[in-house]
Design a protein around this motif. Sequence first.
Motif, PDB file in Angstrom:
ATOM      1  N   SER A 168      27.996  15.604  25.723  1.00  0.00           N
ATOM      2  CA  SER A 168      28.777  14.464  25.754  1.00  0.00           C
ATOM      3  C   SER A 168      30.469  15.179  24.936  1.00  0.00           C
ATOM      4  N   SER A 215      33.222  -2.367  18.332  1.00  0.00           N
ATOM      5  CA  SER A 215      33.764  -1.626  17.083  1.00  0.00           C
ATOM      6  C   SER A 215      33.875  -0.428  17.317  1.00  0.00           C
ATOM      7  N   THR A 231      34.809  10.092  20.556  1.00  0.00           N
ATOM      8  CA  THR A 231      34.765   9.931  19.228  1.00  0.00           C
ATOM      9  C   THR A 231      33.128   9.644  19.367  1.00  0.00           C
ATOM     10  N   ARG A 280      25.278  15.840  11.428  1.00  0.00           N
ATOM     11  CA  ARG A 280      24.618  14.938  10.510  1.00  0.00           C
ATOM     12  C   ARG A 280      22.524  16.100  10.062  1.00  0.00           C
ATOM     13  N   LYS A 303      16.387   4.188  16.951  1.00  0.00           N
ATOM     14  CA  LYS A 303      17.812   4.560  16.435  1.00  0.00           C
ATOM     15  C   LYS A 303      17.622   6.218  15.266  1.00  0.00           C
ATOM     16  N   ARG A 348      25.960  22.205  27.187  1.00  0.00           N
ATOM     17  CA  ARG A 348      26.123  21.742  28.416  1.00  0.00           C
ATOM     18  C   ARG A 348      27.491  20.752  28.552  1.00  0.00           C
ATOM     19  N   ARG A 407      37.949  -5.039  16.496  1.00  0.00           N
ATOM     20  CA  ARG A 407      36.869  -5.516  16.269  1.00  0.00           C
ATOM     21  C   ARG A 407      36.933  -6.683  17.543  1.00  0.00           C
TER      22      ARG A 407
HETATM   23  C1  MCA Z   1      28.968   4.191  15.865  1.00  0.00           C
HETATM   24  N1  MCA Z   1      29.930   3.792  15.282  1.00  0.00           N
HETATM   25  C2  MCA Z   1      31.263   4.872  15.710  1.00  0.00           C
HETATM   26  C3  MCA Z   1      30.195   5.590  16.628  1.00  0.00           C
HETATM   27  N2  MCA Z   1      28.610   5.594  16.656  1.00  0.00           N
HETATM   28  N3  MCA Z   1      31.917   4.894  15.427  1.00  0.00           N
HETATM   29  C4  MCA Z   1      32.373   5.855  16.681  1.00  0.00           C
HETATM   30  N4  MCA Z   1      31.991   6.853  17.443  1.00  0.00           N
HETATM   31  C5  MCA Z   1      31.128   6.336  17.380  1.00  0.00           C
HETATM   32  N5  MCA Z   1      30.526   7.406  18.436  1.00  0.00           N
HETATM   33  C6  MCA Z   1      30.266   3.188  14.716  1.00  0.00           C
HETATM   34  C7  MCA Z   1      29.417   1.880  14.586  1.00  0.00           C
HETATM   35  O1  MCA Z   1      30.923   0.842  15.322  1.00  0.00           O
HETATM   36  C8  MCA Z   1      29.616   1.357  13.157  1.00  0.00           C
HETATM   37  O2  MCA Z   1      30.695   0.991  12.314  1.00  0.00           O
HETATM   38  C9  MCA Z   1      29.432   2.774  12.052  1.00  0.00           C
HETATM   39  O3  MCA Z   1      29.392   3.647  13.197  1.00  0.00           O
HETATM   40  C10 MCA Z   1      27.828   2.433  12.350  1.00  0.00           C
HETATM   41  O4  MCA Z   1      27.222   2.764  13.223  1.00  0.00           O
HETATM   42  P1  MCA Z   1      25.377   2.847  13.666  1.00  0.00           P
HETATM   43  O5  MCA Z   1      25.398   2.243  14.592  1.00  0.00           O
HETATM   44  O6  MCA Z   1      24.574   3.433  12.434  1.00  0.00           O
HETATM   45  O7  MCA Z   1      25.881   4.558  14.054  1.00  0.00           O
HETATM   46  P2  MCA Z   1      25.166   5.505  13.822  1.00  0.00           P
HETATM   47  O8  MCA Z   1      23.979   5.247  14.234  1.00  0.00           O
HETATM   48  O9  MCA Z   1      25.666   6.477  12.199  1.00  0.00           O
HETATM   49  O10 MCA Z   1      25.858   6.653  15.514  1.00  0.00           O
HETATM   50  C11 MCA Z   1      26.377   7.316  15.961  1.00  0.00           C
HETATM   51  C12 MCA Z   1      25.322   8.414  16.781  1.00  0.00           C
HETATM   52  C13 MCA Z   1      26.060   7.485  17.850  1.00  0.00           C
HETATM   53  C14 MCA Z   1      24.370   8.350  16.271  1.00  0.00           C
HETATM   54  C15 MCA Z   1      26.902   9.553  16.599  1.00  0.00           C
HETATM   55  O11 MCA Z   1      27.103   7.002  18.045  1.00  0.00           O
HETATM   56  C16 MCA Z   1      25.469   8.143  19.048  1.00  0.00           C
HETATM   57  O12 MCA Z   1      24.130   7.996  19.281  1.00  0.00           O
HETATM   58  N6  MCA Z   1      26.127   8.514  20.428  1.00  0.00           N
HETATM   59  C17 MCA Z   1      25.791   9.129  21.075  1.00  0.00           C
HETATM   60  C18 MCA Z   1      26.289   8.597  22.379  1.00  0.00           C
HETATM   61  C19 MCA Z   1      26.205   9.326  23.982  1.00  0.00           C
HETATM   62  O13 MCA Z   1      24.341   8.979  23.571  1.00  0.00           O
HETATM   63  N7  MCA Z   1      27.415   9.681  23.950  1.00  0.00           N
HETATM   64  C20 MCA Z   1      26.875   9.956  26.188  1.00  0.00           C
HETATM   65  C21 MCA Z   1      27.549   9.311  26.367  1.00  0.00           C
HETATM   66  P3  MCA Z   1      30.275  -0.781  11.084  1.00  0.00           P
HETATM   67  O14 MCA Z   1      29.351   0.172  10.227  1.00  0.00           O
HETATM   68  O15 MCA Z   1      32.357  -0.441  10.560  1.00  0.00           O
HETATM   69  O16 MCA Z   1      30.890  -1.702  12.116  1.00  0.00           O
HETATM   70  S1  MCA Z   1      28.473  10.749  27.404  1.00  0.00           S
HETATM   71  C22 MCA Z   1      27.856  10.605  28.659  1.00  0.00           C
HETATM   72  O17 MCA Z   1      26.537  10.721  29.505  1.00  0.00           O
HETATM   73  C23 MCA Z   1      28.260  12.091  29.558  1.00  0.00           C
HETATM   74  C24 MCA Z   1      27.246  11.752  30.670  1.00  0.00           C
HETATM   75  C25 MCA Z   1      27.784  13.434  29.187  1.00  0.00           C
HETATM   76  O18 MCA Z   1      28.042  14.900  29.530  1.00  0.00           O
HETATM   77  O19 MCA Z   1      26.764  13.331  27.834  1.00  0.00           O
END
Ligand code: MCA
Length: 508
Positions: free
Chosen positions: A284, A475, A411, A262, A235, A306, A470
């Motif tokens: 992304s 979420s 997001t 962050r 994580k 990219r 939710r």
């Molecule tokens: C987590 N939460 C979010 C998101 N992630 N809310 C909105 N948008 C998000 N992306 C919420 C959870 O539901 C939770 O809500 C709270 O934030 C904390 O969760 P947690 O898991 O602790 O979050 P985090 O570890 O802080 O995650 C944030 C993050 C993660 C590290 C930015 O979202 C992440 O790894 N994002 C990267 C996504 C990614 O790999 N995308 C590529 C796809 P609550 O506590 O209220 O329940 S696109 C792709 O593959 C294409 C090909 C490309 O070009 O790359």
Amino acid sequence: MLFLTKLQHHGRTHAHKTAIDYLLPDRQECVTYGQLEAHVQQTMAYLLSLGLQRGDRVALQLPKCLPFVYLHLAIMRLGAITLPLNPGYPHSELSYFLADSGASLLFVDAVAKEKLESILSDSPSLNKVIYLQTEKLDHFLDLSANIDASDLPSPPTDPHRTALMIYTSGTTGRPKGAQITHGNLTANLNSLHQAWGWQEDDILLHVLPIFHVHGLVVALHGALNAAATAVLLPKFTPEQALATMVQRQCTVFMAVPTIHKRLVDFPDAGQYNLCHMRLLTSGSDRLPDDLFLKFQETFGHTLLERYGMTETGMNLSNPLHGERRIGSVGLPLPGVEARIANPITDEPLPDGQVGEVQIRGQHVFKGYWQMPNKTADSFSEDGWLRTGDLGLREADGYFTLKGRSKDLIITGGLNVYPPEVELVLVEHPSVAACAVIGCLDDEWGERVTAVIVLKCGQTATAEAIISYCRQHLASYKAPRKVIFAEELPSNALGKVQKAQLRATLCSQ
Ligand code: MCA
């Protein structure tokens, strides 16, 4: 040579080299290329003992863990198809993916067992659900320990065979399974290997989830393809990421803008000496200019932005050597053709004019699972993929994105399609009408916001609406904010004017 054959080869030529170093809070699990090959073979034998056949779909709704990696590689090696799923999907979303894909096996975290009691009866094609104690690696390897792995099939040689299926949503209808072939994976890996200068002695710090193309294909496959080392954190936290980069003398890091934000905001971020890093990429989602500059100022590194998508992998990239232009997603990668075209007629447009970004190349997916019409609609007559993203090309070939022709919110690097959320909201007993929009947000890029008109005489709180969403959606898709309105602005055709809503409501 296809990716999996190359990886098998690394098992012999780099047998003692670390492939993956998985860092858990209390321990470290280190896997060499030789061990990776052995574990993948064991897992193949185990999957065969479960009756897995070529072309079968296997759903993995697992946290980021080594069994996920072994299963994924073994599934693809057997000519079957990995279907990676976000562990946060609730029952209703999971049921849809299982039913639509016709997956025969589902691997899921043992902690989800109670929530999934009825999943077998809900999913007619599903033969078996395997609950894994993902923290207990030995337990997983024991499952397959007593099987003779000597007579396993070789990796697929047909580049057109589907290896991976990842669901993407759209402006209309339910999510679609994008079929990514062995040839697509290999073409994109070769292209990135060349463009980003992957080397055997690279050490990638891997913080992304592995159920998307970014974390799974671009980052993890990228490192394995190069016989490099991937240091996997289960994580992301800024503190652990920065400390690990320094401790492990990492050279490559890939992330989304929310993660980079962050990192720069982390207290004393500038105290970490990242001089050993050679490549830090962002993708992304759009990288804001001020974040690009703040990252440079804080860490002395220029992020390489990219552009890619699930259906293609990576398309455009700023150069490894040469100008990394602020606000631009760079130039076409080797083997990728990119153009700007009129989104209605598909006519190419001159440099400087905004139109749809269209892509062609061997990395472009083979189509949506059992949706020939949607697949056909995604391509121009002469075979260019219509990305739905708007952009322009400058005279020197750099591309800049200018928005989206599709209704989409991004997001934290995750795509949310407003119609998916709206379909859930209109089922709420108090909701008469709704519109879901993305409001700009410093941390997340955009924040999912629901504008709700209540039925006459009904009441509901924002909290109740959010908690209802939710229950039915992962979420990150649920609105972070709910705004109640008397009515929604619409045009003469009755279409809700989302631009007007964004302009009037997003600054509230
Ligand atoms: C987590 N939460 C979010 C998101 N992630 N809310 C909105 N948008 C998000 N992306 C919420 C959870 O539901 C939770 O809500 C709270 O934030 C904390 O969760 P947690 O898991 O602790 O979050 P985090 O570890 O802080 O995650 C944030 C993050 C993660 C590290 C930015 O979202 C992440 O790894 N994002 C990267 C996504 C990614 O790999 N995308 C590529 C796809 P609550 O506590 O209220 O329940 S696109 C792709 O593959 C294409 C090909 C490309 O070009 O790359």
